[in-house]
Design an enzyme around this catalytic site. Sequence first.
Site, PDB file in Angstrom:
ATOM      1  N   SER A 146      -8.406 -63.180  -0.535  1.00  0.00           N
ATOM      2  CA  SER A 146      -8.621 -62.598   0.786  1.00  0.00           C
ATOM      3  C   SER A 146      -9.486 -61.355   0.635  1.00  0.00           C
ATOM      4  O   SER A 146      -9.579 -60.776  -0.451  1.00  0.00           O
ATOM      5  CB  SER A 146      -7.273 -62.227   1.422  1.00  0.00           C
ATOM      6  OG  SER A 146      -7.451 -61.434   2.575  1.00  0.00           O
TER       7      SER A 146
ATOM      8  N   TYR B 164       1.111 -57.882   0.687  1.00  0.00           N
ATOM      9  CA  TYR B 164       0.089 -58.927   0.779  1.00  0.00           C
ATOM     10  C   TYR B 164      -1.188 -58.493   0.054  1.00  0.00           C
ATOM     11  O   TYR B 164      -1.745 -59.247  -0.745  1.00  0.00           O
ATOM     12  CB  TYR B 164      -0.209 -59.221   2.247  1.00  0.00           C
ATOM     13  CG  TYR B 164      -1.233 -60.307   2.484  1.00  0.00           C
ATOM     14  CD1 TYR B 164      -0.883 -61.656   2.394  1.00  0.00           C
ATOM     15  CD2 TYR B 164      -2.544 -59.989   2.818  1.00  0.00           C
ATOM     16  CE1 TYR B 164      -1.820 -62.653   2.618  1.00  0.00           C
ATOM     17  CE2 TYR B 164      -3.481 -60.987   3.042  1.00  0.00           C
ATOM     18  CZ  TYR B 164      -3.119 -62.308   2.938  1.00  0.00           C
ATOM     19  OH  TYR B 164      -4.055 -63.300   3.163  1.00  0.00           O
TER      20      TYR B 164
END
Length: 338
Positions: free
Chosen positions: A177, A190
């Site tokens: 990501s 995350y």
Amino acid sequence: MSFLKSTGDIIGFLLLSLFAIVEGIIKLFTPLKYRMKSVAGEVALVTGGGSGLGRLISLRLANLGAVVVVWDINKSGIDETVKLVQASGGVCFGYVCDLCDREDVYQKAALLRKEVGKVTILINNAGIVTGKKFLDTPDQMIIRTMDVNIMSHFWTVKAFLPGMMEDDKGHIVSIASLAGYTGIPKLVDYCASKFAAVGFDEALRMELEAEGYSIQTTVICPYFIRSTGMFEDVQSRFVPTLKSNEVADRVITAMRCNEKYAIVPGYLQGMLALKWMFPWTCAAMFLRGLVLDASPNHGVPSPSIPETEVTSIPSKDQNGSALHHQIARRVSSSERKP
């Protein structure tokens, strides 16, 4: 002699760098269809393939002639993906696998090799997000995020890399990501897992290249993706959230072109460079202005829960479904090298 060797090394480095730059420029102007390798007949494993991005990647691989294997914890999702692939004329196998349990990963890997064959394309796609402030995130959810988003990469690669090394052939794709390059409030666990995924890919690639293997690795770093169940409500300005079909197409293209990394959308690569060129205050203001709230629906602190009472916690996953399974578990201390 030491001076002469160092001088020779520097000259060699500059010449090889020049060659690499020229090669990169040639590739840049080479039509895409001439740069993409065939995946027909390859055995491709997609983790988290029971829905969302994983399902879209599986369908594309099958349409290109690959034998697709789907791992997920959601049995009904696996069955749906297998049906869709088969309906489109592709070949697909599905296995229920708990990526948080390395022994289950190793067992399913052995079963896969026996029933389907050697995996030559591994796509680590499974991922989850909790979307809470750091101090509001229960310990079990932090552990779960790290287990799914990064620790599972260790177990799957350990399971399938030896087979790739035997034939000096294979490709490992990590779906990370842009959060693997920048910190974002409410995504501390995350971001940490995605930073780790980026580092895992780069270090593994360096190690394989140093040992002379031709095995490829690619890390995909997209901005927030719509229709995956993770960031449907993200408050983003200036940069639009991404369509899952566009990201799936980019994953396949990057893998077939042997790209080392792919930032989606591509123009954000320049913005990442600016992050290190400007003072931190400027970068922080820009990031806060770009992403007003990554998880608006999780802004209210949750009541604390005694750890002994937490046995199962639902989290939004990368594939649009809620994963519910045992988290408070004992991890075996035994080490295994498959």
